[in-house]
Design a protein around this motif. Sequence first.
Motif, PDB file in Angstrom:
ATOM      1  N   HIS A 194       0.821  -1.209   0.000  1.00 11.38           N
ATOM      2  CA  HIS A 194       0.000   0.000   0.000  1.00 11.38           C
ATOM      3  C   HIS A 194       0.862   1.269   0.000  1.00 11.38           C
ATOM      4  N   ASP A 195       1.924   1.264   0.808  1.00  8.86           N
ATOM      5  CA  ASP A 195       2.764   2.454   0.928  1.00  8.86           C
ATOM      6  C   ASP A 195       3.579   2.734  -0.336  1.00  8.86           C
ATOM      7  N   GLN A 196       3.751   1.708  -1.154  1.00  6.21           N
ATOM      8  CA  GLN A 196       4.560   1.907  -2.372  1.00  6.21           C
ATOM      9  C   GLN A 196       3.705   1.887  -3.640  1.00  6.21           C
ATOM     10  N   CYS A 197       2.405   1.692  -3.455  1.00  7.50           N
ATOM     11  CA  CYS A 197       1.516   1.461  -4.599  1.00  7.50           C
ATOM     12  C   CYS A 197       1.406   2.697  -5.503  1.00  7.50           C
TER      13      CYS A 197
ATOM     14  N   ARG B 252      -1.111   3.416  -7.112  1.00  4.93           N
ATOM     15  CA  ARG B 252      -2.486   3.933  -7.022  1.00  4.93           C
ATOM     16  C   ARG B 252      -2.794   4.502  -5.644  1.00  4.93           C
ATOM     17  N   ARG B 253      -1.755   4.726  -4.845  1.00  2.00           N
ATOM     18  CA  ARG B 253      -1.951   5.204  -3.486  1.00  2.00           C
ATOM     19  C   ARG B 253      -2.700   6.555  -3.464  1.00  2.00           C
TER      20      ARG B 253
ATOM     21  N   PHE C 142      -6.294   6.159  -3.433  1.00  2.00           N
ATOM     22  CA  PHE C 142      -6.794   5.735  -2.120  1.00  2.00           C
ATOM     23  C   PHE C 142      -6.988   6.966  -1.229  1.00  2.00           C
ATOM     24  N   ASP C 143      -5.937   7.793  -1.135  1.00  4.13           N
ATOM     25  CA  ASP C 143      -6.013   8.975  -0.271  1.00  4.13           C
ATOM     26  C   ASP C 143      -7.136   9.912  -0.712  1.00  4.13           C
TER      27      ASP C 143
ATOM     28  N   CYS D  32      -8.008   2.907  -7.235  1.00  6.56           N
ATOM     29  CA  CYS D  32      -7.567   2.102  -6.091  1.00  6.56           C
ATOM     30  C   CYS D  32      -8.513   0.917  -5.890  1.00  6.56           C
TER      31      CYS D  32
ATOM     32  N   TYR E 291      -8.991  -0.938  -3.250  1.00  4.60           N
ATOM     33  CA  TYR E 291      -9.257  -1.194  -1.822  1.00  4.60           C
ATOM     34  C   TYR E 291     -10.640  -1.808  -1.615  1.00  4.60           C
TER      35      TYR E 291
ATOM     36  N   PRO F 269      -2.747  -2.893   1.991  1.00  3.10           N
ATOM     37  CA  PRO F 269      -2.453  -2.252   3.276  1.00  3.10           C
ATOM     38  C   PRO F 269      -1.952  -3.202   4.364  1.00  3.10           C
TER      39      PRO F 269
END
Lengths: 197, 339
Positions: free
Chosen positions: B196-199, B201-202, B205-206, B219, B221, B228
């Motif tokens: 998740h931290d390197q994605c 498409r992060r 998500f945010d 994303c 999710y 994640p």
Amino acid sequence: MDLTLKLKRKKPRHSLVARVLHWLYAPSVLTCIWSGFYINRPAKIYGFRNMNSAQKAHFIAQFTLIFAFLARVYYAFQKKNYKEILPNRQTIQNLPRFVRYELFLNSKKPQFPKYNPGQKLLFTGFVLLLPLQILTGLALYFQDSWQKTTKIAKGLNYLRQLHFLVALGNAILVAGHLYFVFTQGFKTLKSIFTGYK
Amino acid sequence: MGLDGPESKTKPVVLWLGTNTCAGDLLSFLNNNNPGYQTWVNDYVDLRYDYLLGVSQGPQNIEILDSTLADLPGRYILIVEGTIPTNSYEFCSVIGIKNSEYWTALQAVRELGAKAGHIIAAGTCAAFGGPYAAAPNPTGSVPLQAILRERTVINVPGCPINPEWLMGTINHLILYGVPELDSLNRPRLFYGQTIHDQCQRRAHFDNGVFAENPGEPWCMYKLGCKGPTTYADCPSRQWNTEHVSWPVKANTPCIGCTSPEFPDGDMPFFEHLPDVELPGIRMQANQVGRWAGLFTALGIGSHLAANIVTGRLAGNYKRDLASSRRKRLLKKKILRKKF
């Protein structure tokens, strides 16, 4: 009898500290539940602009809740008022009377000191569930440094599931608490604002 | 330092044992680039035993393992791929015949593991149990660490492993010794951050931009992506030898194959949370939420209805109103008396 004596307020139902802490953890719990449901399954209905704002709300509320909960536990032990909250033998004895009244099998309202058995059980539910909620939440929040906790839970996804199920339990307790507060008349409700019934 | 140090001219000995495995990790490993498998075997290590690619057979195999055990105690790397079955007299996985008896995977792992210099669990099955230990686990499969409790097993999970995770770990062992490990004994080099931290498409998500169906470029999710909760460097390292793609880039959610709970705890793959299991009941977590909400609403609703119908609710408010009216009157009386 002197009329002024009749009005004299000897002891508040809720002390100032208890009220302040209540008004810290009550909105925190509600925010955590609301934003948590968004984080679990994002949808516009929750009113958050995006995941970032939901997470910010969740994280601010979670730390407020941790502080308020720990302070409340400390206060409960310092003032020994945990005895008013935790159920005892008398609570169990009074439970059938209380249940009969709440199931409308008895019309006469039984009188109990400060909290009835239902309230006691509900608050004890919070006392048991909130630490679990906080611990699983912290393990998810600090997932790098708390990786050993993940090991105990057999994985982050199981930890997430447990956090969600505990949140459901807390949401049910909150709903029950709010329902009884609003249907018992306004004096009980007033006491958490002013301290007196 | 590694087994022989970078200055040593002798190549470190590697034994690659296959237990309850689909061989996916070895096949993935063959796709490594820089160094390629052939270069690695020729120039880097002395691969004495390989359950799939070795040319030796039958008693020869056992001889190789026996002689390594006798001649090089503490000086070989043991790679185990697959779970160790413990049910059915351990016969679900047999390495060969030794002294006219079946030499089971459990016996082999115990003997070879006790004297290995370093032990690597290749793939999620060997590292955490994985699909071979998934419920109902008829073979009683356990991961390597459960057998070799007193040894440090370096876990290189993945279903299958990215070849570079294993190649990097082995080469780190040879050149510099044991890499930094996390609490689950995975090298932080490759498993230091979540997917998740390197994605790529992060940002979606945010910003709350989620794909509702597989194939949408947002994303994933809400489609049950386990990014994640999964530690691996798939988004930055990527796959297919030339680092061209990885699951999310190929429009499919991460299924969390490097996690200790994989696959049981990651299923259903297209759901956010694992199913809730109670005796005789298996239900999706969100469904539990819906039922809990419904029962709470029904309980509160019916109690409220009864409260209204019986007049108890109105009675409570009337009583409180009357009480506060009495208090107000009392206050007035006191004030009149004073002045």
